[in-house]
Design an enzyme around this catalytic site. Structure first.
Site, PDB file in Angstrom:
ATOM      1  CG  HIS A 178       0.385   6.881   5.375  1.00  0.00           C
ATOM      2  ND1 HIS A 178       1.511   7.284   6.086  1.00  0.00           N
ATOM      3  CD2 HIS A 178       0.549   5.559   5.152  1.00  0.00           C
ATOM      4  CE1 HIS A 178       2.299   6.233   6.274  1.00  0.00           C
ATOM      5  NE2 HIS A 178       1.742   5.175   5.729  1.00  0.00           N
TER       6      HIS A 178
ATOM      7  CG  HIS B 125      -0.959   1.440   7.269  1.00  0.00           C
ATOM      8  ND1 HIS B 125      -0.055   0.892   8.158  1.00  0.00           N
ATOM      9  CD2 HIS B 125      -0.221   2.225   6.443  1.00  0.00           C
ATOM     10  CE1 HIS B 125       1.166   1.330   7.874  1.00  0.00           C
ATOM     11  NE2 HIS B 125       1.089   2.147   6.829  1.00  0.00           N
ATOM     12  CD  GLU B 126      -1.219   2.601   2.694  1.00  0.00           C
ATOM     13  OE1 GLU B 126      -0.715   3.722   2.592  1.00  0.00           O
ATOM     14  OE2 GLU B 126      -0.548   1.597   2.985  1.00  0.00           O
TER      15      GLU B 126
ATOM     16  CD  GLN C 135       3.349   5.719   2.682  1.00  0.00           C
ATOM     17  OE1 GLN C 135       2.378   5.230   2.134  1.00  0.00           O
ATOM     18  NE2 GLN C 135       4.290   4.967   3.225  1.00  0.00           N
TER      19      GLN C 135
ATOM     20  CB  CYS D 282       4.851   1.921   7.321  1.00  0.00           C
ATOM     21  SG  CYS D 282       4.498   3.438   6.426  1.00  0.00           S
ATOM     22  CG  LEU D 283       6.562   0.712   1.367  1.00  0.00           C
ATOM     23  CD1 LEU D 283       6.107   1.027  -0.047  1.00  0.00           C
ATOM     24  CD2 LEU D 283       7.652  -0.351   1.360  1.00  0.00           C
TER      25      LEU D 283
ATOM     26  N   GLY E 157       0.834  -1.191   0.000  1.00  0.00           N
ATOM     27  CA  GLY E 157       0.000   0.000   0.000  1.00  0.00           C
ATOM     28  C   GLY E 157       0.870   1.243   0.000  1.00  0.00           C
TER      29      GLY E 157
HETATM   30 NI    NI Z   1       2.436   3.219   5.635  1.00  0.00          NI
END
Ligand code: NI
Length: 167
Positions: free
Chosen positions: A137, A133-134, A51, A91-92, A46
């Protein structure tokens, strides 16, 4: 298509609240395609526009193992949720850190697709976790914000040290 640089926690730009997208046009479709390439290359399941330092309400997700189902959510909104489930998240933007977070077990999300068409989707399991989660963000929240202050501080120090070593 192009690979986009991913912001790393604790970059303060990850705390920005993303603005709604008023028109789904070619520039949005281009960004979604670049984000997909970036997510698959990472690899991740995701990615939110936040991000990649674009503060608009766009999220992409693909929870399949063979990268076969890219899902795009524009202006996503959770309109119903139920249950609780705890799962380990990563998470990236927080590389190498995995921690347990409790979220709703099932969510119904309303969003626009890449043609600007509205849709609703009810999800559970990994997809439900990923959607929550997204969307966090887009609201300037990273999953580590659910952890204790002490844990957040330790993660922050670890990532700052890592970034320094990678220079
Ligand atoms: Ni994330």
């Amino acid at each position: 298509m192009a690979l986009l640089p991913i912001l790393r926690y604790p970059d303060p730009r990850l705390q920005k609240k993303a603005a709604p997208i008023s028109t789904v046009d070619a520039s949005i479709r281009k960004l979604a395609a670049d984000m997909a390439e970036t997510m698959y290359a990472a690899p991740g399941i995701g990615l939110a526009a936040t991000q990649v330092d674009r503060h608009i309400r766009l999220v992409i997700i693909d929870v399949t193992e063979n990268k076969s189902k890219l899902q795009v959510f524009i202006n996503p909104e959770i309109i119903n949720k139920s249950g609780d489930c705890e799962s380990e998240e990563g998470c990236l933007s927080v590389p190498g850190i995995y921690e347990s977070v409790t979220r709703a077990e099932e969510v119904t999300v309303k969003a626009l697709d890449l043609d600007g068409q509205a849709f609703e989707l009810t999800a559970d399991g990994l997809l439900a976790v990923c959607i929550q989660h997204e969307i966090d963000h887009l609201n300037g929240k990273v999953f580590v914000n659910y952890l204790s202050r002490l844990k957040q501080q330790r993660i922050k120090e670890k990532l700052i040290k890592q970034a320094r070593e990678n220079l």
